[in-house]
Design a protein around this motif. Structure first.
Motif, PDB file in Angstrom:
ATOM      1  N   THR A 109       0.836  -1.207   0.000  1.00 45.08           N
ATOM      2  CA  THR A 109       0.000   0.000   0.000  1.00 45.08           C
ATOM      3  C   THR A 109       0.869   1.253   0.000  1.00 45.08           C
ATOM      4  OG1 THR A 109      -1.759  -1.180   1.193  1.00 45.08           O
ATOM      5  CG2 THR A 109      -1.836   1.224   1.230  1.00 45.08           C
ATOM      6  N   LEU A 113       0.738   3.935  -3.043  1.00 43.23           N
ATOM      7  CA  LEU A 113       0.337   5.331  -2.808  1.00 43.23           C
ATOM      8  C   LEU A 113       1.437   6.296  -3.251  1.00 43.23           C
ATOM      9  CD1 LEU A 113      -1.460   5.714   0.647  1.00 43.23           C
ATOM     10  CD2 LEU A 113      -2.284   6.444  -1.592  1.00 43.23           C
ATOM     11  N   THR A 117       0.601   8.935  -6.361  1.00 47.90           N
ATOM     12  CA  THR A 117       0.482  10.367  -6.059  1.00 47.90           C
ATOM     13  C   THR A 117       1.799  11.116  -6.240  1.00 47.90           C
ATOM     14  OG1 THR A 117       1.021  10.040  -3.715  1.00 47.90           O
ATOM     15  CG2 THR A 117      -1.307   9.875  -4.346  1.00 47.90           C
ATOM     16  N   ALA A 121       4.125   8.621   1.127  1.00 54.69           N
ATOM     17  CA  ALA A 121       2.968   7.837   1.580  1.00 54.69           C
ATOM     18  C   ALA A 121       3.175   7.385   3.025  1.00 54.69           C
ATOM     19  CB  ALA A 121       2.785   6.619   0.682  1.00 54.69           C
ATOM     20  N   VAL A 309      -1.060  10.751   2.385  1.00 55.80           N
ATOM     21  CA  VAL A 309       0.162  11.237   1.735  1.00 55.80           C
ATOM     22  C   VAL A 309       0.501  12.640   2.231  1.00 55.80           C
ATOM     23  CG1 VAL A 309      -0.163   9.859  -0.358  1.00 55.80           C
ATOM     24  CG2 VAL A 309      -1.063  12.183  -0.270  1.00 55.80           C
ATOM     25  N   THR A 320      -5.094  13.616  -5.878  1.00 57.33           N
ATOM     26  CA  THR A 320      -4.548  12.983  -4.671  1.00 57.33           C
ATOM     27  C   THR A 320      -5.665  12.434  -3.800  1.00 57.33           C
ATOM     28  OG1 THR A 320      -2.657  14.496  -4.722  1.00 57.33           O
ATOM     29  CG2 THR A 320      -3.089  13.350  -2.647  1.00 57.33           C
ATOM     30  N   VAL A 324      -6.035   8.442  -2.833  1.00 55.72           N
ATOM     31  CA  VAL A 324      -6.002   8.017  -1.424  1.00 55.72           C
ATOM     32  C   VAL A 324      -7.288   7.276  -1.062  1.00 55.72           C
ATOM     33  CG1 VAL A 324      -6.052   8.908   0.948  1.00 55.72           C
ATOM     34  CG2 VAL A 324      -4.348   9.757  -0.663  1.00 55.72           C
ATOM     35  N   VAL A 327      -7.404   3.736  -2.871  1.00 55.80           N
ATOM     36  CA  VAL A 327      -6.499   2.751  -2.267  1.00 55.80           C
ATOM     37  C   VAL A 327      -7.053   2.279  -0.925  1.00 55.80           C
ATOM     38  CG1 VAL A 327      -4.191   2.418  -1.272  1.00 55.80           C
ATOM     39  CG2 VAL A 327      -4.449   3.562  -3.481  1.00 55.80           C
TER      40      VAL A 327
END
Length: 338
Positions: A109, A113, A117, A121, A309, A320, A324, A327
């Motif tokens: 993860t 991330l 982005t 993260a 993030v 973003t 987020v 995910v």
């Protein structure tokens, strides 16, 4: 309150500044955006936006850039976040589906991330205090040594060795395992102690001391403060934004090294919606030039931890926030199915 037209000018300034990294002038705005008004009107609107603190002039000959207040209004008035493409969604699912355990889920993860982005993260491990018991396993390693395995609803596995005061037979171990699970499976950790308090009384006097040691180890596992673990990734991404940090990137990096700071940044897990903190809204001085986008994730309706993030305030907020949130949704599904 800003008029809708001035809000539209502010949106255009934010979008252009995020996209070009250059201060934005009125001429460029009217050329790039269908604002429906003359450059003179846009200049007037920009003067009002500057007067009210939504944009500022970084130096005399430049255009304007958004302030923290301007970004805040932009985010608060977002009508929608940017949806991920079908290819991006499939890539997320395929990447996360390959995880073999909770540690792997968290590690994947963080990498995902950071890549999606291009920011730093942060992923918090599911908190034991917000977890429920899925199963308790007791394994005999030697006549008087037992392995206690606690499995949570979020896929977290805690293992402890128990040295009993006397040998424990397989029949007694099986009986204790069955009685324990019948009482604690599906229960919140905080509910467990009173449920197992009287368990030793149901065993033969010779077996009670060993049963009590096993229960004491279980209760210690439930209350240990090991749950607040954080994984960080993509710190190198910050080097791409050197000019977004007025003096130096060092205070940001120093703040990100402190676990307590990271936990505070993410906020309470029970706040499951997307949270955006911009610039000086961040409590830590070293992070005043950054924005934090975070969201809760969990195996059901309730969040058990958070992920998010950190990046410069000049951030693609709709993109973003969409990444987020997406995910977090996939991670929650994986935990529910694990």
């Amino acid at each position: 309150m800003l008029s809708e037209r001035r809000l539209e000018v502010l949106r255009a300034i934010v979008q252009d500044y995020v996209g070009t990294e250059e201060p934005v002038g009125s001429k460029a705005l009217t050329e790039r955006h269908a604002l429906g008004v003359s450059p003179a009107t846009v200049r007037n609107d920009m003067a009002v936006l500057e007067e009210e603190g939504y944009i500022q002039q970084p130096h005399t000959s430049a255009g304007r850039v958004p302030t923290d207040k301007g970004y805040r209004l932009f985010v608060d008035r977002l009508t929608s976040v940017k949806p991920l493409s079908g290819a991006e969604r499939r890539a997320i699912q395929n990447f996360l589906d390959g995880a073999v355990d909770l540690d792997d889920v968290v590690a994947r993860t963080v990498r995902l991330l950071a890549q999606l982005t291009r920011q730093v993260a942060i992923v918090q491990y599911p908190s034991l205090t917000r977890s429920t018991v899925r199963h308790v396993e007791l394994l005999a390693l030697a006549p008087a040594r037992i392995m206690l395995v606690l499995i949570t609803d979020t896929g977290r596995v805690e293992q402890r060795l128990v040295d009993a005061p006397a040998p424990v037979g397989e029949t007694v171990l099986a009986d204790l395992r069955a009685r324990l699970n019948s009482r604690v499976v599906g229960r919140r950790f905080s509910d467990v102690p009173p449920l197992v308090q009287e368990l030793p009384e149901g065993f033969e006097p010779d077996d009670r001391p060993s049963v009590q040691v096993v229960l004491a180890t279980l209760l210690e596992t439930l209350v240990e403060e090991t749950e607040e673990r954080i994984m960080l990734g993509g710190t190198a991404n910050l080097t791409r934004f050197g000019h977004d940090f007025p003096l130096t990137i060092r205070p940001v990096l120093e703040a990100l090294e402190e676990q307590v700071v990271l936990l505070k940044l993410l906020g309470e897990a029970k706040d499951s919606g997307v949270t955006v903190r911009i610039g000086h809204e961040n409590f830590h001085e070293g992070l005043n030039s950054t924005s934090v986008v975070s969201v809760g994730y969990g195996s059901g309706d309730e969040a058990v931890a958070k992920l998010g993030v950190v990046g410069p305030t000049r951030m693609d907020y709709p993109g973003t926030m969409g990444a987020v949130r997406a995910v977090a949704r996939y991670v929650g599904q994986i935990l529910a199915e694990s």
